[in-house]
Design a protein around this motif. Structure first.
Motif, short mmCIF file in Angstrom:
data_model
loop_
_atom_site.label_atom_id
_atom_site.label_comp_id
_atom_site.label_asym_id
_atom_site.label_seq_id
_atom_site.Cartn_x
_atom_site.Cartn_y
_atom_site.Cartn_z
N LEU A 1 -4.69 9.17 -2.33
CA LEU A 1 -5.07 7.96 -1.59
C LEU A 1 -4.32 6.74 -2.13
O LEU A 1 -3.80 5.93 -1.37
N MET B 1 -0.74 6.83 -1.20
CA MET B 1 -0.60 6.52 0.22
C MET B 1 -0.74 5.02 0.46
O MET B 1 0.01 4.42 1.22
N TYR B 2 -1.72 4.45 -0.26
CA TYR B 2 -1.97 3.03 -0.09
C TYR B 2 -0.77 2.22 -0.56
O TYR B 2 -0.30 1.30 0.12
N PHE C 1 2.11 2.58 1.78
CA PHE C 1 1.84 1.87 3.03
C PHE C 1 1.97 0.37 2.84
O PHE C 1 2.61 -0.33 3.61
N LYS C 2 1.37 -0.12 1.74
CA LYS C 2 1.26 -1.54 1.52
C LYS C 2 2.59 -2.16 1.11
O LYS C 2 2.97 -3.21 1.60
N GLN D 1 -11.37 7.66 3.39
CA GLN D 1 -10.62 8.87 3.68
C GLN D 1 -9.37 8.63 4.51
O GLN D 1 -8.37 9.31 4.35
N ILE E 1 -6.19 6.25 5.88
CA ILE E 1 -5.31 5.22 5.33
C ILE E 1 -5.56 3.86 5.97
O ILE E 1 -5.41 2.83 5.35
N VAL F 1 -8.35 2.13 4.18
CA VAL F 1 -7.89 1.72 2.86
C VAL F 1 -6.99 0.49 2.97
O VAL F 1 -7.06 -0.43 2.17
N ALA F 2 -6.18 0.49 4.00
CA ALA F 2 -5.26 -0.64 4.18
C ALA F 2 -6.03 -1.92 4.48
O ALA F 2 -5.69 -2.99 3.99
#
Lengths: 362, 328, 387
Positions: B156, B159-160, B163-164, C346, C348, C351-352
């Motif tokens: 996670l 991924m964050y 992505f960020k 869970q 993305i 979370v974003a």
């Protein structure tokens, strides 16, 4: 006739720095080893015999280290060493090596001052001085063949090629009394008996024809018959190869059989040293006397006397007595003297010393 | 050696049978079966199930019959026809669904295993040889951190971050252009380019524990008398280290495959769910939630068998490495 | 001897090394537990781990008081509200004054996504305080209380120290409540595996032979199956209509069903090596029956190892529960555990939008790390005679 000095240990101190405190495993040891002679170091377990031996090769385990003193190695000259090697490869096993190096030692090296991981000490290990250990079971790598482990020692110190080394190794195995040595060459240690493994260890130790063989309780872990065989083998090999032997043992029977000279140690210090006859027939130090009384003798015990044992226990290493180390257990303890002064070595004759205030000259 | 191999292969048979039973029984545990679930879900959507179709299905799988009959029918299909039953959720034979995903799981687990070894081995040696050094403490700390971080959390976070800060997606095992493409060298290269992310994520915990194992093993070996013997021979420290203690500590290290592999397969399952990788994980969880019994049971069984085979391979490797085991 | 010397000397005369000497001299007479404590104390990380573990369990004990609100309170008008930092001092004319507060929210509309988002508004001030009266609760289900450790002084305006989730639930409160569930499930699971492990491992090691062989095969078998798929399978088998408490116990049982194998191995190994020890033989020859031999003579001698192994298996349980709940196969609301909270994170997209949803992961990390260090230190200390 005195043969020349090989190793001279002066005021050796090896201490272990543990979290619980410092263990003074060897605390001021002096003695000498002569060429071609057998020196036995005797003492109870934990008295620092093994650590002394390991100090010579600088292989004391962490966190122990030599903190003081000298280990002077009088290196027999190269030529002599070569002639010994020739003698060996001639297979005659003649004793001429004894005459050939009649003594010119050219080099004196202080082993205690060498870097334990340096090249110099590594060249001495296995080549000039080699060592065999108490546990033949675990002293060999379980997953390498016997042959591999011996040839490694040979190729390390000589220019021999792999197959020459192999030949030499097989020859050595035969020499130490291993049947069918060419087959045994490829076996693993776990396939051999304890006695056979100790023979392999000996073959490995002698592979580069050392000037000194240190045997650290080589017969403790094997049965009595094997013990006798191994000791006999060592004597034979000494005649043949001409090396000196430093034999560490707690068994006075072994001492009587093997020794030329004896060093008695107690709690990291030498208490008495001398030739084997005077130690056995005229022991001076109360500890030596007590040790000798504690061995059973055939015939003497007829009157059903109990064996004497030494009073008390070896003090724990963190809690050493003041003054004489043996003081608290000694029958001749002199209050005010023995607990105040650590007795110095008192010369009783050439190479005969005792560290006891009883013999102090007024 | 041959005898050793045969004996190990024989041992595997009861294990495999037990695995298949366990897998099947687990799937049977929830009340009802997939038919009732299906009927219920269809009813929820306002549809009705054809009675004759239901009969046919009941007949085919022996539903309503005792569990052991169902099990035997299932096994019979697998052993004689390679038929693992049908997945009702996908309306396809299970065997159409599992193999490609299983293969990718295998690749992923194997790559993770290699990664774990490649990282843990040198660090473990370093940590043992330089015990209590700053590097050792650092490795130990990172190791503990790796052990404490759940795989999925790491996934996670990665991924964050991707992505960020990089505006990228790290999910998947293939670039979009290769996802549906047939296998080619390009696709393989693409796979490896994507593989490292999940491999690192899955491998972290295993690496951490293997470092500790290697360190402990080697510390044990370093204290053995044969090391002193070798040192007394005059061997240089480094040569000595690699020829004896490291070589011997390698054996228990290799034998850890037995339990590292199950953890890696587990890790692969959960990480795949988070990163939506085309491996068994996401499909397994869907199957479990939908009570898609044959699919779920086949996955659990095949994953376990994969692990058992991996363990067998490691045992053989160990026998090859260690004469004591070979000659038993 | 050294000890008496020190006593007879006047305090001034005691040399700096004397205290050390005293410790040294007592090494030889120290009890096993004393030696273990000394060894443990030297392990700094283990000490730190032990302290953190204690703190976490203390939090688990007093959740009702520590949490600003109960975990299930839904406030739909605070969807994904970001964390509000607690300020302790307020700037006034006379200077800084102790007066805790947080800044309030203002709503911004994202013109592209047409989404409402909360941002911290520096202008607004919401009074906060310690030991404030708030939502009433039952302490340990025993008596009514409404005192909270920290919170908003105005019950109408909630404060989100760690932000809110999709439904406007307070993450901090949920996490504090989750502590109780996550930590207790580890403890409970370990105790269950402890009984299974010590029983089967003990039987295996004590009797040896066929029984041992059988149990070992079973252990090997269970260990050879990848745990997550197995857990997933078992957890999915729990009926969805079970009440939360039963699910909780169900999950615990599933976790310990696999967790016992590790402990059983440790116990068996100990039994095997102890079986031939002289003192065990002596007890047997004395006519002690088997149960007595095991419990009076053998278990105490490896009790310390068992404690260490137990401590080291708690983190595994916690991680397993977290993973299962994260996948949606474990606990479900209204029960909150860290895993349940992480389930919110869970995908993305959540979370974003709300990175703080990952914070419960930090709790898992800290707890597992602390327990690992603690257990590691215990294991090292468990064998004080071994270096």
């Amino acid at each position: 006739m005195e043969s020349p000095i090989l190793i001279e240990i002066r005021n050796l101190k090896t201490h272990f720095y543990l979290d619980e405190g410092t263990v003074q495993a060897v605390n001021g040891v002096d003695f000498t080893i002569h060429q071609h002679k057998t020196l036995c170091v005797v003492g109870e377990s934990g008295c620092g015999k093994s650590v002394t031996a390991r100090s010579i090769l600088q292989i004391v385990d962490q966190p122990g280290r030599i903190v003081e003193g000298e280990i002077l190695y009088h290196r027999p000259d190269r030529l002599a060493a070569f002639s010994r090697r020739d003698a060996m490869s001639n297979e005659n096993g003649s004793n001429d090596s004894n005459d050939s190096n009649g003594s010119e030692t050219t080099e004196i090296i202080d082993l205690a001052a060498l870097n334990p991981r340096g090249r110099e000490i590594r060249e001495i290990r296995g080549q000039d001085i080699s060592m065999i250990f108490q546990e033949p079971m675990t002293s060999l790598s379980p997953i390498h063949t016997v042959g591999n482990q011996i040839t490694e020692a040979i190729t390390l110190h000589t220019d021999l090629l792999e197959d020459e080394a192999k030949e030499h190794a097989i020859e050595l195995l035969r020499r130490v009394g291993i049947p069918r040595p060419d087959e045994r060459f490829d076996t693993y240690p776990f396939e051999l008996s304890g006695g056979m493994r100790q023979r392999v260890m000996i073959a490995m130790a002698l592979s580069c024809n050392p000037a000194l063989l240190i045997a650290d309780e080589p017969t403790t872990a094997v049965d009595v018959t094997t013990q006798a065989q191994i000791l006999e083998l060592l004597e034979e090999l000494q005649d043949e190869f001409g090396m000196a032997i430093m034999l560490i043992t707690h068994d006075l029977g072994v001492v009587a059989e093997m020794a030329d000279d004896v060093v008695v140690m107690y709690l990291g210090q030498v208490v008495e040293r001398g030739d084997v006859d005077s130690i056995f027939h005229d022991p001076k130090h109360p500890y030596t006397q007590a040790l000798l009384k504690s061995i059973p003798r055939l015939g003497v015990s007829r009157n059903r006397q109990r064996l004497d044992s030494i009073r008390g226990m070896v003090p724990d290493p963190y809690n050493r007595p003041t003054g004489c180390m043996f003081g608290p257990r000694c029958d001749h303890f002199m209050p005010g003297r023995c607990d105040a002064v650590n007795p110095p070595a008192i010369q009783l004759g050439p190479e005969r010393e005792v560290n006891c205030l009883l013999y102090e000259e007024e | 050696m041959l005898q050793f191999l045969l004996r190990r292969l024989l041992y595997m048979i009861p294990t495999m049978i037990a695995i298949s039973i366990v897998a099947f029984v687990i799937i049977q545990l929830p009340p009802g079966d997939f038919l009732t679930t299906m009927v219920a879900s269809m009813a929820a959507q306002g549809e009705d199930m054809d009675q004759s179709a239901m009969r046919a299905l009941e007949e085919q799988y022996g539903l309503g019959q005792p569990v052991h009959i169902q099990y035997l029918k299932w096994m019979q299909g697998i052993l004689f026809r390679g038929d693992f039953g049908d997945s009702f959720g996908w309306n396809k034979p299970v065997s159409d669904l599992v193999w490609s995903r299983l293969a990718l799981t295998f690749v992923l687990s194997l790559a993770s295993l290699l990664f774990v070894w490649a990282v843990a081995f040198p660090i473990g040696i370093y940590s043992a040889v330089k015990q209590y050094s700053i590097g050792d403490y650092f490795a130990t700390f990172i190791g503990f951190l790796g052990l404490a971080t759940p795989n999925f959390l790491l996934a996670l976070i990665l991924m964050y971050i991707a992505f960020k800060f990089f505006n990228q997606s790290v999910g998947g095992l293939f670039s979009p252009e290769y996802t549906e493409a047939p296998w080619s060298w390009g696709k393989v290269a693409d796979l490896f380019a994507h593989l490292w992310v999940p491999v690192v994520i899955i491998g972290t915990a295993g690496t951490a524990s293997l470092i500790r194992i290697m360190r402990a093993n080697l510390l044990d070996e370093l204290r053995k008398p044969y090391v002193v013997t070798a040192r007394a021979k005059g061997l240089p420290e480094w040569r000595l280290l690699f020829k004896y203690p490291v070589r011997i500590a390698l054996n228990p290290f290799v034998s850890t495959v037995g339990w590292v592999l199950p953890t890696l397969v587990s890790g692969a399952a959960i990480v795949s769910i988070v990163l939506s990788l085309p491996t068994t994980g996401p499909l397994l969880i869907r199957a479990l939630l939908q009570q898609d019994m044959y699919l779920a049971a086949s996955f659990i069984m095949l994953l376990s068998i994969l692990t058992v085979i991996g363990t067998l391979v490691s045992d053989l490797l160990l026998a090859w490495l260690d004469p004591r085991i070979r000659m038993e | 001897m050294a000890v008496t010397d020190v006593k007879t000397l006047s305090p001034e005369a005691v040399a700096p090394g004397a205290a050390e000497a005293e410790i040294e001299s007592s090494v030889s007479v120290a009890s096993q537990w004393q030696l273990m404590w000394w060894k443990f104390r030297k392990h700094r990380m283990a000490m730190a781990g032990g302290i953190v573990t204690l703190i976490i369990y203390a939090i688990a004990l007093f959740v009702e008081f520590l949490a600003p609100s109960s975990p299930g309170v839904i406030r739909a008008d605070y969807t994904w509200a970001p964390p509000q930092r607690l300020h302790f001092f307020r700037q006034t004319d006379e200077g800084m004054r102790w007066d805790p507060y947080v800044n309030g929210y203002k709503v911004e509309i994202d013109p592209e996504a047409l989404k409402r988002t909360f941002v911290i508004d520096e202008e607004q001030v919401v009074d906060a305080g310690f030991f404030v009266k708030g939502e009433p609760y039952e302490m340990w289900g025993l008596w009514e209380m409404d005192l909270h450790f920290v919170g908003s002084t105005d019950p109408e305006v909630p404060i989100y120290f760690l932000g809110a989730d999709r439904m406007g639930r307070d993450l901090l409160s949920s996490m504090i409540y989750g502590t109780r569930v996550s930590m207790s499930i580890g403890l409970l699971g370990v105790f269950m595996s402890f009984f299974l492990g010590i029983m089967l491992g003990g039987v295996s090691g004590f009797y040896g032979g066929t029984v041992d062989n059988l149990i070992q095969r079973i252990i090997e078998f269970i260990r050879s199956i990848p745990t997550i798929p197995l857990w997933m399978g078992l957890a999915a088998a729990l009926p969805t209509d079970w009440p939360p408490l039963r699910i909780y116990f169900g999950i615990t049982i599933i976790l310990s069903f696999i967790g016992w194998t590790g402990l059983a191995r440790v116990v068996r190994g100990r039994f095997l090596s102890l079986r031939t020890e002289d003192f065990v033989m002596a007890a047997r020859l004395d006519g002690a029956n088997e149960v007595t031999t095991i419990w009076r003579h053998m278990v105490p001698s490896f009790f310390s190892h068992i404690i260490a192994s137990l401590t080291l298996s708690i983190p595994g349980m916690i991680l397993a529960e977290t993973s299962l709940s994260f996948l949606g196969l474990g606990l479900r609301r209204p029960v909150v555990s860290w895993g349940v909270l992480l389930q919110e994170a869970q995908n993305i997209r959540s979370v974003a939008t709300a990175p703080w949803l990952l914070i419960p992961g930090l709790a898992v990390l800290v707890a597992v790390l602390a327990l690992n260090f603690f257990g590691d230190g215990l294991r090292d200390a468990a064998d004080p005679y071994n270096r």
